[in-house]
Design a protein around this motif. Structure first.
Motif, PDB file in Angstrom:
ATOM      1  N   LYS A 153       0.766  -1.083  -0.007  1.00 24.75           N
ATOM      2  CA  LYS A 153       0.184  -0.049   0.074  1.00 24.75           C
ATOM      3  C   LYS A 153       1.029   1.126   0.112  1.00 24.75           C
ATOM      4  O   LYS A 153       0.441   2.282  -0.687  1.00 24.75           O
ATOM      5  N   GLU A 154       2.102   1.157   0.799  1.00 23.30           N
ATOM      6  CA  GLU A 154       2.757   2.481   1.097  1.00 23.30           C
ATOM      7  C   GLU A 154       3.560   2.629  -0.229  1.00 23.30           C
ATOM      8  O   GLU A 154       3.743   3.706  -0.799  1.00 23.30           O
TER       9      GLU A 154
ATOM     10  N   VAL B 111       4.930  -4.017  -9.353  1.00 20.41           N
ATOM     11  CA  VAL B 111       4.032  -2.765  -9.162  1.00 20.41           C
ATOM     12  C   VAL B 111       2.400  -2.945  -9.284  1.00 20.41           C
ATOM     13  O   VAL B 111       1.593  -2.750  -8.722  1.00 20.41           O
ATOM     14  N   LYS B 112       2.173  -3.443 -10.543  1.00 22.46           N
ATOM     15  CA  LYS B 112       0.726  -4.011 -10.806  1.00 22.46           C
ATOM     16  C   LYS B 112       0.341  -4.883  -9.906  1.00 22.46           C
ATOM     17  O   LYS B 112      -0.854  -4.680  -9.518  1.00 22.46           O
TER      18      LYS B 112
ATOM     19  N   ALA C  66      -3.322  -6.129  -5.213  1.00 21.15           N
ATOM     20  CA  ALA C  66      -3.501  -6.631  -4.125  1.00 21.15           C
ATOM     21  C   ALA C  66      -4.053  -5.696  -2.935  1.00 21.15           C
ATOM     22  O   ALA C  66      -4.556  -5.912  -1.819  1.00 21.15           O
ATOM     23  N   THR C  67      -3.769  -4.300  -3.186  1.00 18.65           N
ATOM     24  CA  THR C  67      -4.235  -3.217  -2.296  1.00 18.65           C
ATOM     25  C   THR C  67      -5.434  -2.515  -2.786  1.00 18.65           C
ATOM     26  O   THR C  67      -5.749  -1.804  -2.111  1.00 18.65           O
ATOM     27  N   GLY C  68      -5.889  -2.881  -3.978  1.00 23.24           N
ATOM     28  CA  GLY C  68      -7.124  -2.446  -4.640  1.00 23.24           C
ATOM     29  C   GLY C  68      -7.027  -1.053  -5.084  1.00 23.24           C
ATOM     30  O   GLY C  68      -8.048  -0.540  -5.694  1.00 23.24           O
TER      31      GLY C  68
END
Length: 198
Positions: A161-162, A186-187, A192-194
């Motif tokens: 997320k960060e 990165v994708k 994974a984080t929405g």
């Protein structure tokens, strides 16, 4: 670099070559940046490249401090390198390359202690760097490099997320960095984080 009796000294923007006999008076195998700088100025004066009336370089100039920190880092004198980076970045908090190089040093220095310790120390330096370059008014297209470095570190540390937040901020500051958002890691982090849906 030593090649026969020729010494090549690489600076940030220039390459100088001088005779190895200039080093005969130096007893140690490790020559400090200041010693090399002094010897280079003497050698260049002999060849009339530097005028005699030119003022001596300020030992605390941004270039000298950065080069000193890099030299200490290369010879694995980590404490001295940290001190040199701290001095550089206290005097020149807008030095983007300094923040990134200092972060890389921390990662290398603490890798033997453990990955988490290395990431924590590196994160601390980069976060300070982000705060300082912004406070110093560094243009976004230059400051983006520190934000991107922080994002890539977070990606390595598994803090997706960060990572995505910092990388997208870096791209908004400097659109030329957009290719990083196309990297598979990165994708995957965005999914994974929405963030992929946004």
């Amino acid at each position: 670099l030593v090649s026969g009796r020729r010494i090549e000294w690489w600076c940030v923007s220039d390459k100088y070559v001088f005779d190895a006999t200039l080093l005969e008076s130096v007893p140690s195998a490790v020559v400090t940046c200041r010693q090399v700088s002094t010897m280079m100025r003497q050698a260049l004066r002999k060849t009339s490249v530097v005028q005699e009336d030119e003022p001596a370089a300020d030992k605390d100039s941004v270039g000298d401090l950065y080069e000193q920190a890099l030299v200490y880092s290369r010879v694995k004198q980590f404490e001295e390198a940290c001190d040199a980076y701290e001095k550089l970045l206290t005097q020149h908090p807008d030095h983007v390359k300094g923040w990134i190089s200092y972060a890389q040093l921390q990662k290398k220095r603490l890798a033997q202690v453990g990955v988490e310790a290395a990431h924590d120390a590196t994160r601390s330096v980069l976060q300070r760097g982000v705060d300082n370059v912004r406070a110093a008014g560094v243009p976004d297209d230059e400051a983006a490099a520190v934000v991107q470095a922080l994002g890539l570190l977070e990606l390595q540390a598994g803090r997706e997320k960060e990572a995505v937040k910092h990388l997208e901020t870096a791209v908004s500051m400097k659109p030329a960095l957009a290719h990083v958002l196309k990297w598979k890691q990165v994708k995957d982090a965005k999914e994974a984080t929405g963030f992929a849906d946004q």
